[in-house]
Design an enzyme around this catalytic site. Structure first.
Site, PDB file in Angstrom:
ATOM      1  N   LYS A   1       0.830  -1.214   0.000  1.00  0.00           N
ATOM      2  CA  LYS A   1       0.000   0.000   0.000  1.00  0.00           C
ATOM      3  C   LYS A   1       0.867   1.269   0.000  1.00  0.00           C
ATOM      4  O   LYS A   1       0.579   2.235  -0.704  1.00  0.00           O
ATOM      5  CB  LYS A   1      -0.910  -0.010   1.235  1.00  0.00           C
ATOM      6  CG  LYS A   1      -1.912   1.143   1.276  1.00  0.00           C
ATOM      7  CD  LYS A   1      -2.624   1.227   2.609  1.00  0.00           C
ATOM      8  CE  LYS A   1      -3.656   0.166   2.778  1.00  0.00           C
ATOM      9  NZ  LYS A   1      -4.916   0.457   2.083  1.00  0.00           N
TER      10      LYS A   1
ATOM     11  N   HIS B   1     -20.263   8.059   3.560  1.00  0.00           N
ATOM     12  CA  HIS B   1     -20.627   6.681   3.885  1.00  0.00           C
ATOM     13  C   HIS B   1     -22.145   6.579   3.994  1.00  0.00           C
ATOM     14  O   HIS B   1     -22.781   7.434   4.619  1.00  0.00           O
ATOM     15  CB  HIS B   1     -19.959   6.267   5.199  1.00  0.00           C
ATOM     16  CG  HIS B   1     -20.203   4.831   5.536  1.00  0.00           C
ATOM     17  ND1 HIS B   1     -19.529   3.794   4.916  1.00  0.00           N
ATOM     18  CD2 HIS B   1     -21.074   4.252   6.383  1.00  0.00           C
ATOM     19  CE1 HIS B   1     -19.973   2.648   5.386  1.00  0.00           C
ATOM     20  NE2 HIS B   1     -20.918   2.898   6.279  1.00  0.00           N
TER      21      HIS B   1
END
Ligand code: GAR
Length: 192
Positions: free
Chosen positions: A65, A109
């Protein structure tokens, strides 16, 4: 004017809503970059149609990552990006981006956090048969949907609603709320 990088993995309806709010003069910002981790994601075509610089990456070709985020950090810094806007970006952000963009990465979200964090929040709320759900916009930290909440909007799930109905209602809220929250960050920037 605030320069935004939108990170997305999917359909891009929130990306579109942000671009349209800018075109309508409701949001004083510029989308300078779209970052996407899936070449086949419809958001990529949407960005190309809107003539917005696009970076598509394949996480699998990087060692880890930190390596792909280092490349994305360079892409953002080269364009002097002020805020990173997560819009259906389905990866956790690591310290490589979090540190230099502290309090400058936000996420939307589809639930009233801290309820129903993680994947398929709409399905989770629907399966639990909650009567009230909604949308949250929050600063991103190193957790999954855990950072400080900036704003929320609630909605009722009617007994007759299907999961698809709930999804449509959530999206309609998201498309209004996200540009409005980004504009509020712009106002705070101007006041600095
Ligand atoms: C949105 O509903 C967003 O809230 C959600 O993904 C969808 C992306 O839709 N994000 C998350 O679940 C993040 N945990 P879009 O591609 O049409 O904007």
């Amino acid at each position: 004017m605030m320069k935004l990088a939108v990170f997305a993995s999917g359909t891009g309806s929130n990306f579109d809503a942000i671009v349209q709010a800018i075109e309508a003069g409701d949001l004083d910002a510029e989308v300078s970059l779209l970052v996407c981790d899936r070449i086949e994601a419809p958001v990529v075509e949407k960005a190309q149609r809107a003539d917005i610089d696009t970076v598509v990456f394949n996480a699998k070709v990087y060692e880890n990552k930190a390596a792909y985020e280092q490349a994305l950090l360079k892409d953002c810094q080269e364009r002097e990006i002020d805020y990173i806007i997560l819009a259906g970006y389905m990866r956790l952000i690591g310290p490589t981006l979090l540190k230099p963009y502290e309090n400058r990465i936000i996420n939307i979200h589809p639930s009233l956090l801290p309820a129903f964090a993680g994947k398929d929040a709409i399905g989770q709320a629907f399966d639990k048969q909650v009567k009230i759900t909604g949308v949250t916009v929050h600063f991103v930290d190193d957790g999954m949907d855990t950072g400080p909440i900036i704003d929320q909007e609630a909605m009722r799930i009617e007994d007759s609603d299907t999961k698809e109905d709930v999804q449509k209602k959530i999206q309609a809220i998201e498309h209004q709320l996200y540009p409005r929250v980004i504009q509020s960050l712009q106002v705070k920037e101007d006041a600095k």
